[in-house]
Design a protein around this motif. Sequence first.
Motif, PDB file in Angstrom:
ATOM      1  N   ASP A  99       0.832  -1.350   0.004  1.00 28.36           N
ATOM      2  CA  ASP A  99      -0.029   0.039  -0.028  1.00 28.36           C
ATOM      3  C   ASP A  99       0.944   1.127  -0.118  1.00 28.36           C
ATOM      4  O   ASP A  99       2.069   1.172   0.134  1.00 28.36           O
ATOM      5  N   GLY A 100       0.397   2.264  -0.220  1.00 23.70           N
ATOM      6  CA  GLY A 100       0.897   3.879  -0.139  1.00 23.70           C
ATOM      7  C   GLY A 100       1.685   3.758  -1.517  1.00 23.70           C
ATOM      8  O   GLY A 100       2.527   4.710  -1.693  1.00 23.70           O
ATOM      9  N   SER A 164      -7.117   1.582   4.609  1.00 19.83           N
ATOM     10  CA  SER A 164      -6.505   1.626   3.270  1.00 19.83           C
ATOM     11  C   SER A 164      -7.528   1.263   2.197  1.00 19.83           C
ATOM     12  O   SER A 164      -7.143   1.281   1.087  1.00 19.83           O
ATOM     13  N   LYS A 168     -11.270   3.545  -2.205  1.00 21.77           N
ATOM     14  CA  LYS A 168     -11.667   2.471  -3.373  1.00 21.77           C
ATOM     15  C   LYS A 168     -13.099   2.118  -3.584  1.00 21.77           C
ATOM     16  O   LYS A 168     -13.679   2.150  -2.753  1.00 21.77           O
ATOM     17  N   ASP A 393      -4.863  -4.953  -0.763  1.00 16.59           N
ATOM     18  CA  ASP A 393      -4.114  -3.672   0.088  1.00 16.59           C
ATOM     19  C   ASP A 393      -4.559  -3.980   1.599  1.00 16.59           C
ATOM     20  O   ASP A 393      -3.539  -3.817   2.297  1.00 16.59           O
TER      21      ASP A 393
HETATM   22 MG    MG Z   1      -3.795   3.093  -0.128  1.00 13.46          MG
END
Ligand code: MG
Length: 526
Positions: A99-100, A164, A168, A393
Motif C-alpha cells: 500500500d502507499g 487502506s 476504493k 491492500d
Molecule cells: Mg492506499
Amino acid sequence: MSQQMRQRRGQPLFILNEDTERTRGKDAQSSNITAGKAVAESVRTTLGPRGMDKMLVSDSGDVVITNDGATILQKMDIEHPAAQMIVEVAETQEEEVGDGTTTASVLAGQLLAQAEDLVEDDIHPTTIVEGYREAARLALEAIDEVTLTDELDDELLAAVAETSMTGKGTGDIDAAALAETIVAAVQQVRSDDGVDRDAITIRTQRGAGASATELVQGVISEEEPLNDDMPTRVDDASVAVLDLDLEVREAEIDAEYDITNVDQLNAAIEAEEAELRGYAESIAEADVDVAFVTGDVDDLVASYLAKEGVLAFDSVDDDEASSIARATGARTVGTLNDFEADDLGNAEVVRVESFGDDDLAFIEGGAAAETVTVFARGGTEHVADELERALEDALDVVTAALDAGGVVPGAGATEVAISDHIRTSVASVQGRKQLAIEAYADAIDVLPRTLAENTGMDPIDALVELRSVHDAEGRAGLISQGQSGDVGDPVEYGILDPAAVKREAVESATEAATMIARIDDVISAE
Ligand code: MG
Ligand code: ADP
C-alpha cells in the motif's frame, strides 16, 4: 593508435552510433525531472479517501477502472526512462508493503520538483543528494516517534484495514464489514512466526453485490466436476491430490498393434478399458471421496469414478492443488502404484456451487485447515477487480502492521510530524545542504496539501491549521467526512496506516529522486 591497441591498454572506448541521441548537463537534468514529475502528477488526484478514479484503456480496448497508484502507473505505457523510475517506485512500494503507492510516487515527483528549483539556484546535485539523504534519515526518525504504542488488537487492525480501503470502489459494501473479514482472515493464519500471508487467498466472483463477500475456511477451486453424475456435495470427505494423468499410457498408444482381425482389435480395446478401469478402482479402493487431478482424465475414467460415487476434477492448476493439499493435509502423489490411505487428506465438506455460468468447488474445514479464502463478490467484472485490489491492500496493511513495526496516524498527520521534525532539526546544519533539507520538508508537505485539495479544502489554509493543531496537540490530520474535511486527531477517528508504508515511501521516493537528480548525461540508442 588503432582501436585494438586502445582497448588493450584498458581505456574504455565508446562508439556512438550515428542515430544515438545524447542530451547533456542541465538539459538532461531538466528533461528527466520534467518526465518524472509528470508521471507523479498523473496519480495525484487519486490520493486519499476522496481521490478520484482513473479509467485506463489499453490498445486492445480493455478497460480498467482503478484508484490504485501502482495499477495506474503499471497500465500506462510509460517509455521515458526517468518516468519509468517513478513507476518502479510504485512497484517497489507495492512489493514491499502492498500500500502507499500513490503516496510514494507523489512524494518522488515532488522531491524532483524541489530538486529542479535547487538546481536553478545553482545548488550542485551532489549537495541536493546529501541533503535529501539527511532529510530522509530525519523523516524515519519522525516516523518512529509517532508510531503508536497501543496494543494491536482486532479493533485497531480493522481500523488499519479500513483506512487502506477508503476511497476504493468497494461496491455496495461498507469498508467496515470488509475490514472485519480481513482481520479475521489474518488472525487465522497468524502464529508466533508471524502472518503466513500466502495462506490467504482472495477469490473474486462477479454475480452478487459486494456485500455477499465472506470468509471461507479453506480453498475455492475453479474447476468443474468431470461428470454430471458425480455428487456435488460430500461431507466428511477423504481428499486425494493427484499430480498425474489418468489416460491410456502413451507407450501403448504408440505401440504398433498388428491387428489383423476383429478379435485382436477387441482385445486391444479391452486392454485399454481395463487399464482405465484400473485407475478408477485403485482410487475408489483407497476410499477416496474427492479427487483433484492436475493432469487430464479420460472420459471413461471419469464415468467409472462417477459410478463409484467419487467427485473428481481435472486440470487443477498447480498452485490450487498445493493449496488444497495444504488445507486438507493430503499428500500430493505422482503415481497410483502405492497409493494408500495415508496419502489422503480430509475436509469437513466439499461442495460445488454454480454462480451464473461458473461452477466453483469449495473445500472447507480441512483437517489441516490453515488456509482461508476471502470470497469476494462484485456485481460486475470491474467492481470485482477493484474490490480484489482493495482487499489485497487491506490484507497487506494488516500484515505489515503486525509484522513490520506497528501503526502511525494517517490522514496526513505523520507527514505533518515529519516535516516539522525536519524543519526543527535543520537549524544545526551548515551551508547549502540546509536548503536541500528544507526543500525535502516542503516536498513532504505535498501529501497533506493534496489530501486537502482532494477533499475540496483550501490547501494553504488547511496546511496552516494542521501545523498549528500539530504544535498544540501533537497530532493533526485532515479527517475527511462526507463532503468536507476537518482538522482532528486521526487516531480518534481510527484513521491509521502501517508505519512500514510510510517508511518504505520515504526510502523509495528518496532513492529514485536522488538517482534522477544526479544524472547529467542521457545517451540513448535509437
Ligand atoms: Mg492506499
Ligand atoms: P496510497 O496509494 O498512497 O495508499 P490512498 O489513495 O490509499 O493512496 O490514500 C492514502 C492516504 O489516505 C493515507 O495517507 C491515509 O491515511 C489517508 N486516509 C485514509 N482514510 C482517510 C480519511 N477518512 N480521512 C483522511 N485521510 C484518510
